[in-house]
Design a protein around this motif. Structure first.
Motif, mmCIF file in Angstrom:
data_model
loop_
_atom_site.group_PDB
_atom_site.id
_atom_site.type_symbol
_atom_site.label_atom_id
_atom_site.label_comp_id
_atom_site.label_asym_id
_atom_site.label_seq_id
_atom_site.Cartn_x
_atom_site.Cartn_y
_atom_site.Cartn_z
ATOM 1 N N LYS A 1 -3.867 10.777 -6.610
ATOM 2 C CA LYS A 1 -2.664 10.490 -6.126
ATOM 3 C C LYS A 1 -2.215 11.027 -5.022
ATOM 4 C CE LYS A 1 -1.530 14.525 -8.812
ATOM 5 N NZ LYS A 1 -0.980 15.354 -10.117
ATOM 6 N N PRO A 2 -1.355 10.863 -4.436
ATOM 7 C CA PRO A 2 -0.870 11.329 -3.114
ATOM 8 C C PRO A 2 -1.115 12.779 -2.903
ATOM 9 C CG PRO A 2 0.714 9.366 -3.550
ATOM 10 C CD PRO A 2 -0.164 9.898 -4.999
ATOM 11 N N ASP A 3 -1.076 13.465 -4.070
ATOM 12 C CA ASP A 3 -1.107 15.287 -3.684
ATOM 13 C C ASP A 3 -2.631 15.302 -3.451
ATOM 14 O OD1 ASP A 3 1.686 15.213 -4.208
ATOM 15 O OD2 ASP A 3 1.450 16.101 -6.317
ATOM 16 N N ASP A 4 -3.440 14.301 -3.768
ATOM 17 C CA ASP A 4 -4.952 14.578 -3.668
ATOM 18 C C ASP A 4 -5.311 14.072 -2.286
ATOM 19 O OD1 ASP A 4 -4.608 15.465 -6.273
ATOM 20 O OD2 ASP A 4 -5.686 13.425 -6.965
ATOM 21 N N ILE A 5 -4.657 13.549 -1.384
ATOM 22 C CA ILE A 5 -5.151 13.035 -0.339
ATOM 23 C C ILE A 5 -5.620 14.109 0.655
ATOM 24 C CG2 ILE A 5 -4.223 12.250 2.156
ATOM 25 C CD1 ILE A 5 -2.121 10.804 0.374
ATOM 26 N N PRO A 6 -5.255 15.286 0.758
ATOM 27 C CA PRO A 6 -6.097 16.439 1.320
ATOM 28 C C PRO A 6 -7.745 16.556 1.188
ATOM 29 C CG PRO A 6 -4.098 17.201 1.229
ATOM 30 C CD PRO A 6 -4.132 16.041 0.461
ATOM 31 N N ALA A 7 -7.766 16.695 -0.326
ATOM 32 C CA ALA A 7 -9.144 16.696 -0.828
ATOM 33 C C ALA A 7 -9.905 15.557 -0.555
ATOM 34 C CB ALA A 7 -9.013 17.146 -2.267
ATOM 35 N N PHE A 8 -9.012 14.459 -0.879
ATOM 36 C CA PHE A 8 -9.918 13.201 -0.903
ATOM 37 C C PHE A 8 -10.432 12.748 0.675
ATOM 38 C CE2 PHE A 8 -8.818 8.313 0.060
ATOM 39 C CZ PHE A 8 -9.876 7.913 -0.903
ATOM 40 N N SER A 9 -9.480 13.226 1.735
ATOM 41 C CA SER A 9 -9.897 12.971 3.100
ATOM 42 C C SER A 9 -11.111 13.660 3.315
ATOM 43 C CB SER A 9 -8.690 13.149 3.923
ATOM 44 O OG SER A 9 -7.570 12.266 3.702
ATOM 45 N N ARG A 10 -10.955 15.091 3.169
ATOM 46 C CA ARG A 10 -12.010 16.014 3.148
ATOM 47 C C ARG A 10 -13.317 15.637 2.733
ATOM 48 N NH1 ARG A 10 -8.134 19.916 2.149
ATOM 49 N NH2 ARG A 10 -8.937 20.119 0.100
ATOM 50 N N PHE B 1 0.818 -1.308 0.010
ATOM 51 C CA PHE B 1 0.022 -0.037 0.030
ATOM 52 C C PHE B 1 0.859 1.150 0.039
ATOM 53 C CE2 PHE B 1 0.694 -0.707 4.504
ATOM 54 C CZ PHE B 1 0.797 0.317 5.212
ATOM 55 N N GLU B 2 0.302 2.109 -0.680
ATOM 56 C CA GLU B 2 1.348 3.430 -0.571
ATOM 57 C C GLU B 2 0.936 4.249 0.685
ATOM 58 O OE1 GLU B 2 3.476 6.802 -1.872
ATOM 59 O OE2 GLU B 2 3.105 4.929 -3.183
ATOM 60 N N ASP B 3 1.926 4.418 1.581
ATOM 61 C CA ASP B 3 2.164 4.840 2.598
ATOM 62 C C ASP B 3 0.975 5.830 3.197
ATOM 63 O OD1 ASP B 3 4.169 4.570 5.448
ATOM 64 O OD2 ASP B 3 3.393 6.829 5.177
ATOM 65 N N SER B 4 1.269 7.045 2.505
ATOM 66 C CA SER B 4 0.555 8.182 2.700
ATOM 67 C C SER B 4 -1.054 8.042 2.291
ATOM 68 C CB SER B 4 1.097 9.334 1.751
ATOM 69 O OG SER B 4 0.889 9.128 0.316
ATOM 70 N N GLU B 5 -1.483 7.029 1.579
ATOM 71 C CA GLU B 5 -2.773 6.912 0.897
ATOM 72 C C GLU B 5 -3.437 6.079 2.096
ATOM 73 O OE1 GLU B 5 -1.602 7.347 -3.659
ATOM 74 O OE2 GLU B 5 -2.488 5.441 -2.968
ATOM 75 N N LEU B 6 -2.789 5.522 2.966
ATOM 76 C CA LEU B 6 -3.588 4.511 3.972
ATOM 77 C C LEU B 6 -3.313 5.449 5.248
ATOM 78 C CD1 LEU B 6 -3.238 1.221 4.994
ATOM 79 C CD2 LEU B 6 -3.221 2.646 6.902
ATOM 80 N N PHE B 7 -2.000 5.776 5.536
ATOM 81 C CA PHE B 7 -2.200 6.662 6.906
ATOM 82 C C PHE B 7 -2.600 7.910 6.930
ATOM 83 C CE2 PHE B 7 1.560 3.316 7.407
ATOM 84 C CZ PHE B 7 0.943 2.926 8.598
#
Length: 183
Positions: free
Chosen positions: A162-171, A17-23
């Motif tokens: 992608k990982p750069d999208d994590i903040p928007a994805f999480s929100r 798993f991509e670390d940042s995309e899980l944690f």
């Protein structure tokens, strides 16, 4: 922010798993008060990666795929990485879990390569989605309307690239939980 202390999110992941995309989404959910459960193929620690090659942190799953009862959860989070969703889409129970969440119109959030699981579960047809560039042809072939946006919400389905999208994805995932649980 709504009280999410009764919200329950299931994460499916295995080695690769991509670390940042899980944690990162997991931490955002925990910070919002959500109860998060990690299911995997086994309960041995699973290995994260950065950029699909460099090993990072490990995390110990709470239960195995066979122990999952989808009725116990409000949403499903699928982190990417190349190896993780590629292995998971070969696990019949992982694919059926995705299908059960979609059949029950529960929130399903998939980032990066994780939409491979959506393709395998045959739940993309007619849906507006995104994913990592190398996954987009698979999404199109499965009948999805593929766009290049940081987060795409199509009813109960949330996808990101992608990982750069994590903040928007999480929100987006937290907002969907708030909407679902508070009406």
């Amino acid at each position: 922010m709504a009280d999410l202390s009764h919200a329950r999110v299931l994460i499916l992941a295995t080695d690769g798993f991509e670390d940042s995309e899980l944690f990162d989404p997991r931490q955002a959910l925990l910070d919002a008060g959500v109860k998060v459960t990690l299911a995997s193929i086994k309960t041995d620690p699973i290995q994260g990666v950065k950029g699909d090659k460099d090993p990072t942190r490990t995390i110990t799953p709470d239960l195995t795929l066979d122990q999952v009862d989808t009725e116990d959860y409000d949403a499903l989070l699928l982190p990417g990485g190349v190896g993780n969703p590629d292995k998971m889409r070969m696990e019949d129970r992982a694919v059926s879990i995705v299908g059960e969440f979609m059949d029950d119109d529960k929130i399903v959030a998939a980032i990066c390569h994780a939409p491979w699981l959506l393709v395998e579960a045959d739940v993309v047809d007619g849906r507006r989605v995104t994913g990592w560039p190398s996954v987009r042809t698979d999404l199109e072939n499965a009948g999805g309307e593929v766009v290049d946006e940081e987060v795409v919400i199509d009813e109960n389905l949330i996808t990101s690239r992608k990982p750069d999208d994590i903040p928007a994805f999480s929100r987006a995932l937290i907002a969907a939980l708030e909407q679902e649980l508070t009406g």
